[in-house]
Design a protein around this motif. Structure first.
Motif, PDB file in Angstrom:
ATOM      1  N   ASP A   4       2.804  13.185   6.411  1.00  0.00           N
ATOM      2  CA  ASP A   4       4.014  13.212   5.579  1.00  0.00           C
ATOM      3  C   ASP A   4       3.660  13.320   4.101  1.00  0.00           C
ATOM      4  O   ASP A   4       4.293  14.063   3.340  1.00  0.00           O
ATOM      5  CB  ASP A   4       4.853  11.951   5.820  1.00  0.00           C
ATOM      6  N   ALA A   5       2.625  12.580   3.674  1.00  0.00           N
ATOM      7  CA  ALA A   5       2.198  12.645   2.278  1.00  0.00           C
ATOM      8  C   ALA A   5       1.646  14.028   1.954  1.00  0.00           C
ATOM      9  O   ALA A   5       1.938  14.602   0.902  1.00  0.00           O
ATOM     10  CB  ALA A   5       1.149  11.574   2.008  1.00  0.00           C
ATOM     11  N   SER A  31       0.830  -1.204   0.000  1.00  0.00           N
ATOM     12  CA  SER A  31       0.000   0.000   0.000  1.00  0.00           C
ATOM     13  C   SER A  31       0.863   1.252   0.000  1.00  0.00           C
ATOM     14  O   SER A  31       0.603   2.201  -0.734  1.00  0.00           O
ATOM     15  CB  SER A  31      -0.921  -0.007   1.225  1.00  0.00           C
ATOM     16  N   ASP A  32       1.920   1.263   0.827  1.00  0.00           N
ATOM     17  CA  ASP A  32       2.827   2.416   0.890  1.00  0.00           C
ATOM     18  C   ASP A  32       3.510   2.635  -0.454  1.00  0.00           C
ATOM     19  O   ASP A  32       3.678   3.783  -0.903  1.00  0.00           O
ATOM     20  CB  ASP A  32       3.884   2.215   1.980  1.00  0.00           C
ATOM     21  N   GLU A  33       3.927   1.528  -1.100  1.00  0.00           N
ATOM     22  CA  GLU A  33       4.598   1.648  -2.393  1.00  0.00           C
ATOM     23  C   GLU A  33       3.648   2.194  -3.454  1.00  0.00           C
ATOM     24  O   GLU A  33       4.036   2.996  -4.299  1.00  0.00           O
ATOM     25  CB  GLU A  33       5.133   0.274  -2.817  1.00  0.00           C
ATOM     26  N   ARG A  34       2.373   1.764  -3.390  1.00  0.00           N
ATOM     27  CA  ARG A  34       1.384   2.238  -4.361  1.00  0.00           C
ATOM     28  C   ARG A  34       1.119   3.732  -4.173  1.00  0.00           C
ATOM     29  O   ARG A  34       1.056   4.482  -5.135  1.00  0.00           O
ATOM     30  CB  ARG A  34       0.088   1.445  -4.206  1.00  0.00           C
ATOM     31  N   VAL A  35       0.985   4.157  -2.905  1.00  0.00           N
ATOM     32  CA  VAL A  35       0.780   5.579  -2.615  1.00  0.00           C
ATOM     33  C   VAL A  35       1.986   6.389  -3.069  1.00  0.00           C
ATOM     34  O   VAL A  35       1.851   7.465  -3.662  1.00  0.00           O
ATOM     35  CB  VAL A  35       0.518   5.805  -1.111  1.00  0.00           C
ATOM     36  N   GLY A  36       3.183   5.865  -2.816  1.00  0.00           N
ATOM     37  CA  GLY A  36       4.397   6.568  -3.235  1.00  0.00           C
ATOM     38  C   GLY A  36       4.480   6.722  -4.740  1.00  0.00           C
ATOM     39  O   GLY A  36       4.851   7.784  -5.250  1.00  0.00           O
ATOM     40  N   ALA A  37       4.102   5.677  -5.472  1.00  0.00           N
ATOM     41  CA  ALA A  37       4.124   5.740  -6.932  1.00  0.00           C
ATOM     42  C   ALA A  37       3.088   6.740  -7.445  1.00  0.00           C
ATOM     43  O   ALA A  37       3.365   7.519  -8.362  1.00  0.00           O
ATOM     44  CB  ALA A  37       3.854   4.365  -7.520  1.00  0.00           C
ATOM     45  N   ASP A  38       1.894   6.739  -6.851  1.00  0.00           N
ATOM     46  CA  ASP A  38       0.860   7.696  -7.244  1.00  0.00           C
ATOM     47  C   ASP A  38       1.313   9.122  -6.968  1.00  0.00           C
ATOM     48  O   ASP A  38       1.089  10.028  -7.774  1.00  0.00           O
ATOM     49  CB  ASP A  38      -0.444   7.425  -6.482  1.00  0.00           C
TER      50      ASP A  38
END
Length: 253
Positions: free
Chosen positions: A170-171, A17-24
C-alpha cells in the motif's frame, strides 16, 4: 505483564510506527510536488522522480533500492533515476532477456510482487538467477499508468525474501501514484510545448510571406492554409518548409 497488556503494548507500538511512516510519506510527497513546481520542465520531472525514488527507499519498510523503468519509443524500457548501479543493470538485463517483473508490470499487471526471488525461476528462468546474484530477494513493481497508457513502472527491491506484505504494498502504491502524476504532468507539458513550437513556426512563416509579398497577417495565414490544402500537407509542415527555404537562401546570400 499479562498477555492482554503485552498485546495492547504491541498494538500501541505498531500504531506509532504506522503514524510515523504515514508522516514521512506525506512529507516526501509534498517535497516532490513542490520540486516539480519550482524547477524547469525536464529538470523538474527528473528531479521530482528522483525524489519519489529516494522517498520510497527511505519510507517504505524494508525497501533498500528503487528505480523507475520508462517505456521509450519502439517499446524499449529505459532505466530512470535508479538508486544504484544494480537497479540500472537489472533494467538493462530485462531488456536483453525479454523477461522480468518490471516488464510484466509495464505491459500486463498493475502490480507484480515477488515474495521470494529464489522461487521465481519458473516464471523468469534467466532473470531470477541474475537478480539473486545481485542480492535481490524480494521485489515489488507497480505500473505507472497515465492517459496514454502504461508509461513504465516503479520498482522497489529488498535483499531479504518474505519482507513485503500488503501494508508495504500500500505504501509503495502511493509512491507509484505520485510518480504517475509527475509523468502525466510531463506529458501535458510536452504537448503544450509542441503546440507552442507549432505556433512559433507558423508565426515565422507568416512573417516571411508578409515581408515578401507586402501583405497583412490574415492574408499571409490564408496563403499558408491554401498551400496546405493544395499540397495535402499539414499546416505546420508547410510552415516548416517555408522557414527552412528562407534560412537556406539567407545563408547563401
Amino acid at each position: 505483564m499479562s498477555s492482554t497488556q503485552e498485546r495492547d503494548e504491541r498494538e500501541h507500538v505498531s500504531q506509532e510506527s504506522d503514524e510515523r511512516v504515514g508522516a514521512d510519506l506525506a512529507r516526501t510527497l509534498e517535497e516532490a510536488a513542490r520540486a516539480l513546481l519550482e524547477r524547469g520542465e525536464e529538470e523538474g520531472v527528473e528531479h521530482t522522480l528522483g525524489l519519489v525514488v529516494r522517498g520510497a527507499v527511505q519510507t517504505v519498510p524494508h525497501v533498500e533500492q528503487a528505480g523507475i523503468s520508462l517505456v521509450e519509443r519502439g517499446g524499449r524500457v529505459q532505466s530512470y533515476v535508479p538508486s544504484s548501479q544494480v537497479v540500472r543493470e537489472l533494467d538493462e538485463l530485462q531488456n536483453e532477456l525479454g523477461e522480468g517483473p518490471c516488464l510484466d508490470s509495464i505491459w500486463y499487471e498493475q502490480r507484480t510482487l515477488v515474495d521470494d526471488m529464489d522461487q521465481a525461476h519458473d516464471r523468469w528462468p534467466r532473470y531470477a538467477p541474475a537478480a539473486l546474484e545481485r542480492d535481490v530477494g524480494s521485489l515489488m513493481s507497480f505500473q505507472l499508468f497515465t492517459e496514454r497508457g502504461s508509461a513504465g513502472a516503479l520498482n522497489l527491491y529488498a535483499a531479504r525474501p518474505h519482507v513485503f506484505d500488503e501494508s508495504t504494498a500500500d505504501a509503495g502504491r502511493l509512491f507509484a501514484a505520485q510518480a504517475a502524476l509527475v509523468l502525466h504532468g510531463a506529458q501535458h507539458i510536452q504537448g503544450l510545448h509542441l503546440a507552442l513550437d507549432n505556433r512559433d513556426v507558423i508565426g515565422q512563416a507568416k512573417g516571411i510571406l508578409m515581408e515578401r509579398f507586402g501583405i497583412g497577417q490574415q492574408q499571409a495565414f490564408s496563403m499558408l492554409v491554401e498551400s496546405s490544402q493544395h499540397t495535402n500537407m499539414k499546416l505546420v509542415k508547410v510552415a516548416e518548409w517555408l522557414t527552412g527555404e528562407h534560412e537556406k537562401k539567407s545563408g547563401a546570400s
